[in-house]
Design a protein around this motif. Sequence first.
Motif, PDB file in Angstrom:
ATOM      1  N   ASN A 161       0.826  -1.201   0.000  1.00  0.00           N
ATOM      2  CA  ASN A 161       0.000   0.000   0.000  1.00  0.00           C
ATOM      3  C   ASN A 161       0.864   1.256   0.000  1.00  0.00           C
ATOM      4  OD1 ASN A 161      -2.305  -1.544   0.135  1.00  0.00           O
ATOM      5  ND2 ASN A 161      -2.534  -1.331   2.340  1.00  0.00           N
ATOM      6  N   VAL A 162       0.486   2.216  -0.839  1.00  0.00           N
ATOM      7  CA  VAL A 162       1.122   3.528  -0.872  1.00  0.00           C
ATOM      8  C   VAL A 162       0.049   4.524  -0.463  1.00  0.00           C
ATOM      9  CG1 VAL A 162       2.280   5.240  -2.301  1.00  0.00           C
ATOM     10  CG2 VAL A 162       2.713   2.812  -2.687  1.00  0.00           C
ATOM     11  N   ILE A 163       0.377   5.363   0.540  1.00  0.00           N
ATOM     12  CA  ILE A 163      -0.631   6.281   1.068  1.00  0.00           C
ATOM     13  C   ILE A 163      -0.351   7.725   0.677  1.00  0.00           C
ATOM     14  CG2 ILE A 163      -1.153   4.778   3.022  1.00  0.00           C
ATOM     15  CD1 ILE A 163       0.471   6.769   4.772  1.00  0.00           C
ATOM     16  N   ASN A 164      -1.387   8.533   0.800  1.00  0.00           N
ATOM     17  CA  ASN A 164      -1.304   9.971   0.572  1.00  0.00           C
ATOM     18  C   ASN A 164      -0.903  10.612   1.898  1.00  0.00           C
ATOM     19  OD1 ASN A 164      -1.873  12.730   0.379  1.00  0.00           O
ATOM     20  ND2 ASN A 164      -3.597  12.392  -1.008  1.00  0.00           N
ATOM     21  N   ALA A 165       0.308  11.112   1.988  1.00  0.00           N
ATOM     22  CA  ALA A 165       0.828  11.667   3.243  1.00  0.00           C
ATOM     23  C   ALA A 165       0.123  12.950   3.648  1.00  0.00           C
ATOM     24  CB  ALA A 165       2.331  11.920   3.121  1.00  0.00           C
ATOM     25  N   SER A 166      -0.436  13.667   2.720  1.00  0.00           N
ATOM     26  CA  SER A 166      -1.020  14.961   3.074  1.00  0.00           C
ATOM     27  C   SER A 166      -2.321  14.843   3.854  1.00  0.00           C
ATOM     28  CB  SER A 166      -1.234  15.817   1.823  1.00  0.00           C
ATOM     29  OG  SER A 166      -2.189  15.221   0.981  1.00  0.00           O
ATOM     30  N   ILE A 167      -2.991  13.685   3.785  1.00  0.00           N
ATOM     31  CA  ILE A 167      -4.269  13.542   4.485  1.00  0.00           C
ATOM     32  C   ILE A 167      -4.261  12.452   5.556  1.00  0.00           C
ATOM     33  CG2 ILE A 167      -5.606  14.441   2.547  1.00  0.00           C
ATOM     34  CD1 ILE A 167      -6.331  11.493   1.886  1.00  0.00           C
ATOM     35  N   THR A 168      -3.171  11.730   5.687  1.00  0.00           N
ATOM     36  CA  THR A 168      -3.109  10.595   6.618  1.00  0.00           C
ATOM     37  C   THR A 168      -2.513  11.010   7.949  1.00  0.00           C
ATOM     38  OG1 THR A 168      -2.802   9.112   4.734  1.00  0.00           O
ATOM     39  CG2 THR A 168      -2.244   8.250   6.909  1.00  0.00           C
ATOM     40  N   LYS A 169      -3.213  10.686   9.027  1.00  0.00           N
ATOM     41  CA  LYS A 169      -2.660  10.912  10.361  1.00  0.00           C
ATOM     42  C   LYS A 169      -1.634   9.815  10.642  1.00  0.00           C
ATOM     43  CE  LYS A 169      -6.329  13.437  12.619  1.00  0.00           C
ATOM     44  NZ  LYS A 169      -5.740  14.508  13.391  1.00  0.00           N
ATOM     45  N   MET A 170      -0.484  10.236  11.161  1.00  0.00           N
ATOM     46  CA  MET A 170       0.611   9.315  11.449  1.00  0.00           C
ATOM     47  C   MET A 170       1.029   9.471  12.905  1.00  0.00           C
ATOM     48  SD  MET A 170       2.884   9.913   8.058  1.00  0.00           S
ATOM     49  CE  MET A 170       2.013  10.768   6.774  1.00  0.00           C
ATOM     50  N   GLU A 171       1.645   8.428  13.418  1.00  0.00           N
ATOM     51  CA  GLU A 171       2.072   8.424  14.816  1.00  0.00           C
ATOM     52  C   GLU A 171       3.288   9.327  15.019  1.00  0.00           C
ATOM     53  OE1 GLU A 171       3.543   5.259  18.237  1.00  0.00           O
ATOM     54  OE2 GLU A 171       3.433   4.611  16.157  1.00  0.00           O
ATOM     55  N   GLU A 172       3.232  10.165  16.047  1.00  0.00           N
ATOM     56  CA  GLU A 172       4.408  10.959  16.384  1.00  0.00           C
ATOM     57  C   GLU A 172       5.393  10.073  17.147  1.00  0.00           C
ATOM     58  OE1 GLU A 172       5.954  14.853  18.849  1.00  0.00           O
ATOM     59  OE2 GLU A 172       3.835  14.752  18.302  1.00  0.00           O
ATOM     60  N   ILE A 173       6.619  10.077  16.679  1.00  0.00           N
ATOM     61  CA  ILE A 173       7.694   9.309  17.301  1.00  0.00           C
ATOM     62  C   ILE A 173       8.898  10.233  17.474  1.00  0.00           C
ATOM     63  CG2 ILE A 173       6.903   7.159  16.232  1.00  0.00           C
ATOM     64  CD1 ILE A 173       9.584   7.512  14.471  1.00  0.00           C
ATOM     65  N   GLU A 174       9.997   9.653  17.882  1.00  0.00           N
ATOM     66  CA  GLU A 174      11.263  10.381  17.915  1.00  0.00           C
ATOM     67  C   GLU A 174      12.324   9.492  17.289  1.00  0.00           C
ATOM     68  OE1 GLU A 174      14.238  11.465  21.419  1.00  0.00           O
ATOM     69  OE2 GLU A 174      12.315  12.536  21.578  1.00  0.00           O
ATOM     70  N   ILE A 175      13.087  10.072  16.372  1.00  0.00           N
ATOM     71  CA  ILE A 175      14.198   9.339  15.759  1.00  0.00           C
ATOM     72  C   ILE A 175      15.448  10.203  15.827  1.00  0.00           C
ATOM     73  CG2 ILE A 175      13.598  10.069  13.401  1.00  0.00           C
ATOM     74  CD1 ILE A 175      14.582   7.025  12.738  1.00  0.00           C
ATOM     75  N   PHE A 176      16.507   9.639  16.376  1.00  0.00           N
ATOM     76  CA  PHE A 176      17.765  10.364  16.567  1.00  0.00           C
ATOM     77  C   PHE A 176      17.541  11.684  17.296  1.00  0.00           C
ATOM     78  CE2 PHE A 176      18.452   7.964  12.507  1.00  0.00           C
ATOM     79  CZ  PHE A 176      19.291   6.991  13.033  1.00  0.00           C
ATOM     80  N   GLY A 177      16.604  11.692  18.227  1.00  0.00           N
ATOM     81  CA  GLY A 177      16.317  12.886  19.011  1.00  0.00           C
ATOM     82  C   GLY A 177      15.448  13.919  18.314  1.00  0.00           C
ATOM     83  N   ILE A 178      14.950  13.593  17.124  1.00  0.00           N
ATOM     84  CA  ILE A 178      14.133  14.518  16.329  1.00  0.00           C
ATOM     85  C   ILE A 178      12.678  14.066  16.369  1.00  0.00           C
ATOM     86  CG2 ILE A 178      13.722  15.441  14.008  1.00  0.00           C
ATOM     87  CD1 ILE A 178      16.695  14.755  13.416  1.00  0.00           C
ATOM     88  N   PRO A 179      11.737  14.955  16.679  1.00  0.00           N
ATOM     89  CA  PRO A 179      10.324  14.563  16.569  1.00  0.00           C
ATOM     90  C   PRO A 179      10.010  14.251  15.112  1.00  0.00           C
ATOM     91  CG  PRO A 179      10.537  16.860  17.296  1.00  0.00           C
ATOM     92  CD  PRO A 179      11.910  16.335  17.069  1.00  0.00           C
ATOM     93  N   ALA A 180       9.214  13.217  14.898  1.00  0.00           N
ATOM     94  CA  ALA A 180       8.933  12.769  13.536  1.00  0.00           C
ATOM     95  C   ALA A 180       7.565  12.110  13.479  1.00  0.00           C
ATOM     96  CB  ALA A 180      10.011  11.782  13.089  1.00  0.00           C
ATOM     97  N   LEU A 181       7.091  11.905  12.259  1.00  0.00           N
ATOM     98  CA  LEU A 181       5.877  11.136  12.024  1.00  0.00           C
ATOM     99  C   LEU A 181       6.271   9.796  11.429  1.00  0.00           C
ATOM    100  CD1 LEU A 181       3.533  13.844  10.470  1.00  0.00           C
ATOM    101  CD2 LEU A 181       3.472  12.913  12.793  1.00  0.00           C
ATOM    102  N   TYR A 182       5.562   8.735  11.842  1.00  0.00           N
ATOM    103  CA  TYR A 182       5.854   7.392  11.363  1.00  0.00           C
ATOM    104  C   TYR A 182       4.583   6.717  10.863  1.00  0.00           C
ATOM    105  CZ  TYR A 182       6.468   2.369  11.460  1.00  0.00           C
ATOM    106  OH  TYR A 182       6.466   1.045  11.113  1.00  0.00           O
TER     107      TYR A 182
END
Length: 124
Positions: free
Chosen positions: A2-23
């Motif tokens: 599956n390939v999703i549309n990132a502009s409308i999809t809610k994603m989980e907030e995580i942290e990677i290498f100390g940076i807040p990110a969406l996963y």
Amino acid sequence: MNVINASITKMEEIEIFGIPALYTPYKVSRQTVHLGMNCYEVQAAPEDWSQPRRLMTEVDSGFYGTILTPIPVEGVGAEGRIIEAGDFLDELQIGYYTPAEFEDKYLSPDYDPLRLEQIYGKAD
């Protein structure tokens, strides 16, 4: 896959290498990545496919998920950047956001969690 549309999809907030990110565990259509966000893919550890192992610009095999960050991650070259224990923090229960909401949270001086609560019924 599956390939999703990132502009409308809610994603989980995580942290990677100390940076807040969406996963998201899905591949993201690069054409839908919100302007200002950096898109990376995570490769699974070959010895344990349930664990993230390497952050890359694009994964050919062993796809684990997609990460969006508000700032570039240093050290992600052709071979990617190895993810060690403690570098990928998920299940933080911070919330789920679209990239626009995430940018508003981290990059807007006018961020107001109460406004999100009024829009969505609860603060994330």
